[in-house]
Design a protein around this motif. Structure first.
Motif, PDB file in Angstrom:
ATOM      1  N   LYS A  15       0.839  -1.191   0.000  1.00 26.56           N
ATOM      2  CA  LYS A  15       0.000   0.000   0.000  1.00 26.56           C
ATOM      3  C   LYS A  15       0.878   1.245   0.000  1.00 26.56           C
ATOM      4  CE  LYS A  15      -3.825   2.152   2.516  1.00 26.56           C
ATOM      5  NZ  LYS A  15      -4.741   2.035   3.684  1.00 26.56           N
ATOM      6  N   GLY A  16       0.556   2.194  -0.854  1.00 25.92           N
ATOM      7  CA  GLY A  16       1.333   3.427  -0.944  1.00 25.92           C
ATOM      8  C   GLY A  16       2.443   3.393  -1.979  1.00 25.92           C
ATOM      9  N   PHE A  17       2.697   2.223  -2.608  1.00 22.82           N
ATOM     10  CA  PHE A  17       3.742   2.129  -3.636  1.00 22.82           C
ATOM     11  C   PHE A  17       3.390   3.023  -4.823  1.00 22.82           C
ATOM     12  CE2 PHE A  17       5.014   0.323  -7.722  1.00 22.82           C
ATOM     13  CZ  PHE A  17       6.388   0.290  -7.576  1.00 22.82           C
ATOM     14  N   GLU A  18       4.399   3.722  -5.333  1.00 20.47           N
ATOM     15  CA  GLU A  18       4.207   4.595  -6.485  1.00 20.47           C
ATOM     16  C   GLU A  18       5.463   4.575  -7.342  1.00 20.47           C
ATOM     17  OE1 GLU A  18       3.023   9.297  -7.441  1.00 20.47           O
ATOM     18  OE2 GLU A  18       2.994   8.506  -5.386  1.00 20.47           O
ATOM     19  N   LEU A  38      -4.198   4.386 -10.743  1.00 21.75           N
ATOM     20  CA  LEU A  38      -4.004   5.778 -11.170  1.00 21.75           C
ATOM     21  C   LEU A  38      -2.783   5.818 -12.073  1.00 21.75           C
ATOM     22  CD1 LEU A  38      -4.648   7.518  -7.751  1.00 21.75           C
ATOM     23  CD2 LEU A  38      -5.823   8.161  -9.863  1.00 21.75           C
ATOM     24  N   ILE A  39      -2.960   6.331 -13.300  1.00 25.08           N
ATOM     25  CA  ILE A  39      -1.868   6.398 -14.273  1.00 25.08           C
ATOM     26  C   ILE A  39      -1.784   7.818 -14.804  1.00 25.08           C
ATOM     27  CG2 ILE A  39      -0.932   5.479 -16.426  1.00 25.08           C
ATOM     28  CD1 ILE A  39      -2.680   2.987 -15.992  1.00 25.08           C
ATOM     29  N   GLU A  40      -0.555   8.342 -14.893  1.00 29.20           N
ATOM     30  CA  GLU A  40      -0.379   9.689 -15.432  1.00 29.20           C
ATOM     31  C   GLU A  40      -0.524   9.667 -16.952  1.00 29.20           C
ATOM     32  OE1 GLU A  40       3.035  13.143 -15.913  1.00 29.20           O
ATOM     33  OE2 GLU A  40       3.104  11.866 -14.133  1.00 29.20           O
ATOM     34  N   VAL A  41      -1.441  10.479 -17.453  1.00 27.58           N
ATOM     35  CA  VAL A  41      -1.656  10.626 -18.887  1.00 27.58           C
ATOM     36  C   VAL A  41      -1.718  12.115 -19.196  1.00 27.58           C
ATOM     37  CG1 VAL A  41      -3.181  10.144 -20.825  1.00 27.58           C
ATOM     38  CG2 VAL A  41      -2.938   8.453 -18.995  1.00 27.58           C
ATOM     39  N   GLU A  42      -0.834  12.581 -20.075  1.00 26.06           N
ATOM     40  CA  GLU A  42      -0.779  13.992 -20.453  1.00 26.06           C
ATOM     41  C   GLU A  42      -0.653  14.889 -19.219  1.00 26.06           C
ATOM     42  OE1 GLU A  42      -4.247  14.596 -22.819  1.00 26.06           O
ATOM     43  OE2 GLU A  42      -3.412  13.569 -24.575  1.00 26.06           O
ATOM     44  N   GLY A  43       0.199  14.458 -18.292  1.00 27.47           N
ATOM     45  CA  GLY A  43       0.483  15.267 -17.115  1.00 27.47           C
ATOM     46  C   GLY A  43      -0.546  15.210 -16.012  1.00 27.47           C
ATOM     47  N   ALA A  66      -1.577   2.389  -7.203  1.00 32.07           N
ATOM     48  CA  ALA A  66      -2.916   1.847  -6.960  1.00 32.07           C
ATOM     49  C   ALA A  66      -3.828   2.965  -6.479  1.00 32.07           C
ATOM     50  CB  ALA A  66      -2.851   0.735  -5.916  1.00 32.07           C
ATOM     51  N   LYS A  67      -5.073   2.904  -6.877  1.00 30.26           N
ATOM     52  CA  LYS A  67      -6.019   3.895  -6.374  1.00 30.26           C
ATOM     53  C   LYS A  67      -6.169   3.757  -4.864  1.00 30.26           C
ATOM     54  CE  LYS A  67     -10.750   5.580  -6.684  1.00 30.26           C
ATOM     55  NZ  LYS A  67     -12.136   5.277  -7.109  1.00 30.26           N
ATOM     56  N   GLU A  68      -6.174   2.496  -4.401  1.00 24.33           N
ATOM     57  CA  GLU A  68      -6.214   2.227  -2.964  1.00 24.33           C
ATOM     58  C   GLU A  68      -5.708   0.810  -2.718  1.00 24.33           C
ATOM     59  OE1 GLU A  68     -10.874   0.824  -2.571  1.00 24.33           O
ATOM     60  OE2 GLU A  68     -10.361   2.918  -2.146  1.00 24.33           O
TER      61      GLU A  68
END
Length: 255
Positions: A15-18, A38-43, A66-68
């Motif tokens: 949990k909390g990995f990014e 959650l994925i970064e797309v166009e900033g 992860a979102k959660e």
């Protein structure tokens, strides 16, 4: 060919990995997320559902979490020198929802399993599996259900790769899908992101590399089995495609 650097099945991150980094030169990575992500797309960080896949190319920013809860995903890091995929057959850095997830995941799992063992045929098995994964990614990314000739083109493409030795030309291929050669060239490129003639060359090079590495046939025999009746033409095209001669390729890859 594909060279697998890492292949990890159903990796479970705390949990909390990014992950937030830029890939090194020559390294691609593809991921198949089992959890909402959650994925970064166009900033901008955006939420994507479970069973989303994505492929990143060298030098591209990678940012996801992860979102959660825990992040669960299967991922493969690799390098690749195949022009079909390097030239945009799949969209890089674009999240894609992958239908038939459980079935699709099996190919990723097989890549991971084959990568654990140092079998003589490992390179060829992995290459075939990665081709399947990329073709599926392409189909997921570019939904072609409304393309009138999809079924005919898929059948034609399967026949090209199954029989690269056939005397393929525009007239023959156009007849198989019941259209003019001009329409075939225009619509097939839209369908496959590669011209039908280039597709034939690709199928012949795949067959040639397999025969060079796994048989003792001489180059003239291989050229015929790959659809070339002129061995000099075969050697020229092989060198253009692989940046080496057939004999050099055999010395390096012979099993």
């Amino acid at each position: 060919m594909f060279h697998i650097i890492y292949a990890v099945e159903r990796d479970k991150m705390p949990k909390g990995f990014e992950d937030n980094l830029v890939f090194a030169e020559g390294e691609y990575e593809m991921m198949l997320f089992e959890s909402e992500t959650l994925i970064e797309v166009e900033g901008e960080m955006r939420v994507f559902p479970p069973h989303t896949g994505i492929i990143y190319k060298p030098g591209q920013r990678v940012h996801y979490k992860a979102k959660e809860g825990n992040l669960i995903y299967t991922w493969i890091r690799f390098d690749c020198d195949e022009p079909l995929f390097a030239e945009g057959y799949v969209p890089f850095g674009v999240p894609v929802f992958c239908e038939n997830y459980d079935y699709f995941l099996k190919y990723w799992t097989m890549v991971a399993c084959e990568n654990y063992w140092n079998r003589p045929s490992k390179e060829f098995i992995i290459s075939d599996l990665m081709h399947v994964i990329f073709h599926w990614f392409h189909d997921y990314a570019f939904n072609k259900q409304n393309i009138r000739y999809q079924e005919a083109f898929e059948k034609l493409r399967s026949e090209i790769y199954a029989h690269p030795e056939y005397e393929w030309n525009l007239e023959t291929m156009a007849k198989k899908v019941n259209m003019s050669t001009r329409s075939l060239q225009k619509i097939y490129k839209k369908f496959a992101n590669i011209s039908c003639i280039a597709e034939v060359v690709e199928s012949r090079m795949i067959r040639a590399k397999m025969l060079l590495a796994r048989t003792s046939l001489d180059v003239s025999e291989i050229s015929i089995k790959c659809g070339y009746h002129n061995v000099e033409h075969f050697c020229r095209q092989f060198r253009q495609h692989e940046n080496c001669s057939p004999s050099s390729y055999r010395k390096k890859h012979k099993i």
